[in-house]
Design an enzyme around this catalytic site. Structure first.
Site, mmCIF file in Angstrom:
data_model
loop_
_atom_site.group_PDB
_atom_site.id
_atom_site.type_symbol
_atom_site.label_atom_id
_atom_site.label_comp_id
_atom_site.label_asym_id
_atom_site.label_seq_id
_atom_site.Cartn_x
_atom_site.Cartn_y
_atom_site.Cartn_z
ATOM 1 N N SER A 16 -2.053 -6.269 1.519
ATOM 2 C CA SER A 16 -1.997 -4.828 1.758
ATOM 3 C C SER A 16 -0.934 -4.085 0.951
ATOM 4 O O SER A 16 -1.091 -2.903 0.672
ATOM 5 C CB SER A 16 -1.807 -4.533 3.242
ATOM 6 O OG SER A 16 -0.514 -4.860 3.663
ATOM 7 N N LYS A 76 4.544 -2.080 5.457
ATOM 8 C CA LYS A 76 3.747 -0.930 5.010
ATOM 9 C C LYS A 76 4.674 0.140 4.452
ATOM 10 O O LYS A 76 5.880 0.124 4.658
ATOM 11 C CB LYS A 76 2.947 -0.311 6.165
ATOM 12 C CG LYS A 76 2.033 -1.259 6.908
ATOM 13 C CD LYS A 76 0.844 -1.686 6.098
ATOM 14 C CE LYS A 76 -0.038 -2.634 6.935
ATOM 15 N NZ LYS A 76 -1.077 -3.249 6.149
#
Length: 156
Positions: A16, A76
């Site tokens: 990610s 993230k």
């Protein structure tokens, strides 16, 4: 105790945050097993003061307890703070385009690899209380060691 309050080391795996983190995939670093050096993913240093002082800003790479499984930690990038309006484009996995206002006490987290990231586009704004550190230095693999920049990549 100091590592929980001031600084910490975190392993980040999965696609990610590619290319910022885990650019070589989740393959072991060595073809044989040695303690520590056979890890998967990247190792980053985190500082916890920014979270405590509430000075996290858009563009920072953070770690947070997963909304979907609180036993997991996710890495993230912060793309929105409380009060920000986020435009989520249409995609086959996220459905129709929509606009989301980040509520008080929440952040909007997304992976840099927008085509392969489960993030706020899927589960919505994340409670700020789940954020546990700000990444500032990639320490492993050594050939990629360096500062983790706080910016919003052009593709996001």
């Amino acid at each position: 105790m100091a590592s929980k309050q001031v600084i910490g080391l975190q392993q980040c795996t999965g696609p990610s945050m590619f290319p910022t983190l885990n650019s070589r995939g989740d393959s072991p670093l060595l073809p044989f097993s040695l303690p520590f050096f056979n890890i998967k993913g990247d190792l980053i240093l985190l500082e916890h003061f920014s979270v405590f002082a509430k000075t996290i800003k858009v563009g920072d790479v953070v770690t947070a307890y997963s909304v979907q499984n609180p036993r997991h930690i996710v890495c993230k990038r912060v793309l929105g703070l409380e009060g920000d309006t986020i435009k989520v484009p249409w995609s086959s996995t996220n459905g129709p385009a929509r606009t989301v206002k980040v509520p008080a006490g929440h952040v909007w987290l997304q992976g840099d690899n927008t085509l392969n990231s489960t993030d706020s586009r899927h589960y919505g704004p994340v409670p700020y209380a789940l954020v546990n550190g700000k990444a500032f230095l990639k320490v492993w693999p050594l050939r990629e060691a360096g500062w983790v920049s706080s910016h919003v990549p052009a593709l996001l």
